[in-house]
Design a protein around this motif. Structure first.
Motif, mmCIF file in Angstrom:
data_model
loop_
_atom_site.group_PDB
_atom_site.id
_atom_site.type_symbol
_atom_site.label_atom_id
_atom_site.label_comp_id
_atom_site.label_asym_id
_atom_site.label_seq_id
_atom_site.Cartn_x
_atom_site.Cartn_y
_atom_site.Cartn_z
ATOM 1 N N GLY A 1 0.901 -1.199 0.178
ATOM 2 C CA GLY A 1 0.045 0.088 -0.091
ATOM 3 C C GLY A 1 0.956 1.311 0.018
ATOM 4 N N VAL A 2 2.046 1.161 -0.634
ATOM 5 C CA VAL A 2 3.054 2.279 -0.493
ATOM 6 C C VAL A 2 3.469 2.514 -1.966
ATOM 7 C CG1 VAL A 2 5.192 3.221 0.228
ATOM 8 C CG2 VAL A 2 3.720 2.250 1.998
ATOM 9 N N ASP A 3 3.215 3.698 -2.383
ATOM 10 C CA ASP A 3 4.081 4.328 -3.548
ATOM 11 C C ASP A 3 5.231 4.764 -3.407
ATOM 12 O OD1 ASP A 3 4.696 5.378 -5.952
ATOM 13 O OD2 ASP A 3 2.862 6.133 -6.402
ATOM 14 N N VAL A 4 6.243 3.673 -3.241
ATOM 15 C CA VAL A 4 7.555 4.100 -3.278
ATOM 16 C C VAL A 4 8.408 5.253 -3.825
ATOM 17 C CG1 VAL A 4 9.949 3.105 -2.992
ATOM 18 C CG2 VAL A 4 8.122 1.714 -2.150
ATOM 19 N N ALA A 5 8.190 5.168 -5.295
ATOM 20 C CA ALA A 5 8.667 6.341 -5.903
ATOM 21 C C ALA A 5 8.288 7.510 -5.441
ATOM 22 C CB ALA A 5 8.273 6.023 -7.232
ATOM 23 N N ALA A 6 6.872 7.595 -5.335
ATOM 24 C CA ALA A 6 6.292 8.937 -4.676
ATOM 25 C C ALA A 6 6.673 9.464 -3.415
ATOM 26 C CB ALA A 6 4.685 8.792 -4.836
ATOM 27 N N PHE A 7 6.839 8.261 -2.558
ATOM 28 C CA PHE A 7 7.503 8.758 -1.207
ATOM 29 C C PHE A 7 8.873 9.338 -1.267
ATOM 30 C CE2 PHE A 7 9.469 7.815 2.758
ATOM 31 C CZ PHE A 7 8.454 7.756 3.546
ATOM 32 N N LEU A 8 9.726 8.649 -2.035
ATOM 33 C CA LEU A 8 11.156 9.189 -2.095
ATOM 34 C C LEU A 8 11.220 10.531 -2.822
ATOM 35 C CD1 LEU A 8 12.999 5.813 -3.128
ATOM 36 C CD2 LEU A 8 12.749 6.838 -0.814
ATOM 37 N N ALA A 9 10.358 10.678 -3.764
ATOM 38 C CA ALA A 9 10.383 12.032 -4.656
ATOM 39 C C ALA A 9 9.896 13.110 -3.568
ATOM 40 C CB ALA A 9 9.310 11.688 -5.828
ATOM 41 N N SER A 10 9.013 12.795 -2.744
ATOM 42 C CA SER A 10 8.589 13.898 -1.754
ATOM 43 C C SER A 10 9.398 14.133 -0.600
ATOM 44 C CB SER A 10 7.133 13.550 -1.029
ATOM 45 O OG SER A 10 7.504 12.213 -0.262
ATOM 46 N N ARG A 11 10.436 13.402 -0.662
ATOM 47 C CA ARG A 11 11.479 13.898 0.593
ATOM 48 C C ARG A 11 12.982 14.138 -0.150
ATOM 49 N NH1 ARG A 11 10.148 10.871 6.174
ATOM 50 N NH2 ARG A 11 7.809 10.943 6.219
ATOM 51 N N PRO A 12 13.547 15.192 -0.238
ATOM 52 C CA PRO A 12 14.728 15.403 -0.753
ATOM 53 C C PRO A 12 15.731 14.564 0.228
ATOM 54 C CG PRO A 12 13.561 17.303 -0.816
ATOM 55 C CD PRO A 12 12.634 16.392 -0.285
ATOM 56 N N GLY A 13 16.686 13.726 -0.599
ATOM 57 C CA GLY A 13 17.601 13.204 0.138
ATOM 58 C C GLY A 13 17.359 12.274 1.017
ATOM 59 N N ALA A 14 16.099 11.482 0.691
ATOM 60 C CA ALA A 14 15.509 10.326 1.354
ATOM 61 C C ALA A 14 16.375 9.074 1.285
ATOM 62 C CB ALA A 14 14.163 9.860 0.786
ATOM 63 N N ARG A 15 16.378 8.020 2.544
ATOM 64 C CA ARG A 15 16.927 6.865 2.403
ATOM 65 C C ARG A 15 15.840 5.986 2.538
ATOM 66 N NH1 ARG A 15 20.645 5.790 6.170
ATOM 67 N NH2 ARG A 15 22.265 4.888 4.688
ATOM 68 N N TRP A 16 16.004 4.930 1.597
ATOM 69 C CA TRP A 16 15.100 3.947 1.608
ATOM 70 C C TRP A 16 15.661 2.436 1.721
ATOM 71 C CZ3 TRP A 16 13.133 1.092 -3.383
ATOM 72 C CH2 TRP A 16 12.286 0.062 -3.175
ATOM 73 N N LEU A 17 15.274 1.786 2.930
ATOM 74 C CA LEU A 17 15.827 0.240 3.228
ATOM 75 C C LEU A 17 14.784 -0.724 2.569
ATOM 76 C CD1 LEU A 17 17.895 -1.668 4.503
ATOM 77 C CD2 LEU A 17 16.731 -0.981 6.609
ATOM 78 N N ASP A 18 15.370 -1.680 2.137
ATOM 79 C CA ASP A 18 14.431 -2.703 1.696
ATOM 80 C C ASP A 18 14.858 -4.096 2.319
ATOM 81 O OD1 ASP A 18 12.040 -3.920 0.536
ATOM 82 O OD2 ASP A 18 13.337 -4.555 -1.423
#
Length: 218
Positions: A34-51
């Motif tokens: 239920g998460v749009d990962v690309a949109a989430f990352l784009a909304s936060r400059p400098g975001a870090r994603w761990l999978d």
């Protein structure tokens, strides 16, 4: 009942199952979590994603190519079966057990698509992952509460789900999704005693692992 420790479990053919969404693409995260990962990352400059339990890394590579700006993406998987090359620092792919690996900085988004089904100490991984969030970060994972068992094999039951929620975690019983918003210390009164890899398929249709814990009597 013969329960496995972490080392024995990670040698299990059930845990090494390469059919369970290991080659998933980015769109699968929206469907499964239920998460749009690309949109989430784009909304936060400098975001870090761990999978966690990232499989081949195809989805992470897709995100690295799709999202503009200064993002950092890290994937961790027990099996070194990555289909894409790492591109540090934008994309890092790490072969390690999620029960032992530790990051060097906090993450804005932490995901785990169906990976917890194959982990022994699921509650330990959840507790650690939530500590790795930024103050306003998001952790979301597929999680089957029925896979948590008491030491004698009995289901942990509704009391366990209440304990999750009392600890500040949001568990969606219908979709079997676990969420946490923001870094927190999760303290659950359950101690891991071993895992069972012979329970057969769970709701996904794939063989999974039950995790056994000593549990409070009341």
């Amino acid at each position: 009942m013969g329960l496995l420790d972490h080392e024995a479990l990670e040698r299990s053919s059930v845990v090494a199952n390469n059919r369970m969404n290991r080659e998933r693409r980015l769109r699968a995260y929206r469907r499964e979590l239920g998460v749009d990962v690309a949109a989430f990352l784009a909304s936060r400059p400098g975001a870090r994603w761990l999978d966690l339990c990232c499989g081949t890394g195809n989805a992470l590579s897709e995100a690295a190519d799709t999202v503009t700006g200064d993002v950092e993406i890290v994937g961790v998987d027990l099996v070194d079966f990555f289909a894409v090359p790492p591109r540090p620092p934008r994309l890092q792919l790490i072969t390690a057990s999620v029960t032992a690996w530790e990051p060097d900085a906090a993450f804005d988004l932490i995901t785990c698509v169906h990976g917890l089904h194959y982990v022994g100490d699921k509650l330990g991984v959840i507790s650690r992952a939530v500590r790795w969030l930024t103050e306003d970060g998001l952790f979301v994972a597929n999680f089957d509460a029925r896979s948590v068992r008491r030491a004698d094999g009995a289901p942990a039951g509704p009391r366990f789900v209440r304990a999750l929620r009392e600890a500040g975690l949001d568990y969606d019983t219908r979709n079997r999704r676990l969420r946490s918003h923001g870094r927190r210390e999760v303290r659950l009164p359950y101690r891991f005693v071993g895992a069972d890899d012979q329970v057969g398929p769970n709701y996904t249709g794939q063989p999974a692992v039950n995790s056994h814990y000593t549990a409070p009597n009341r």
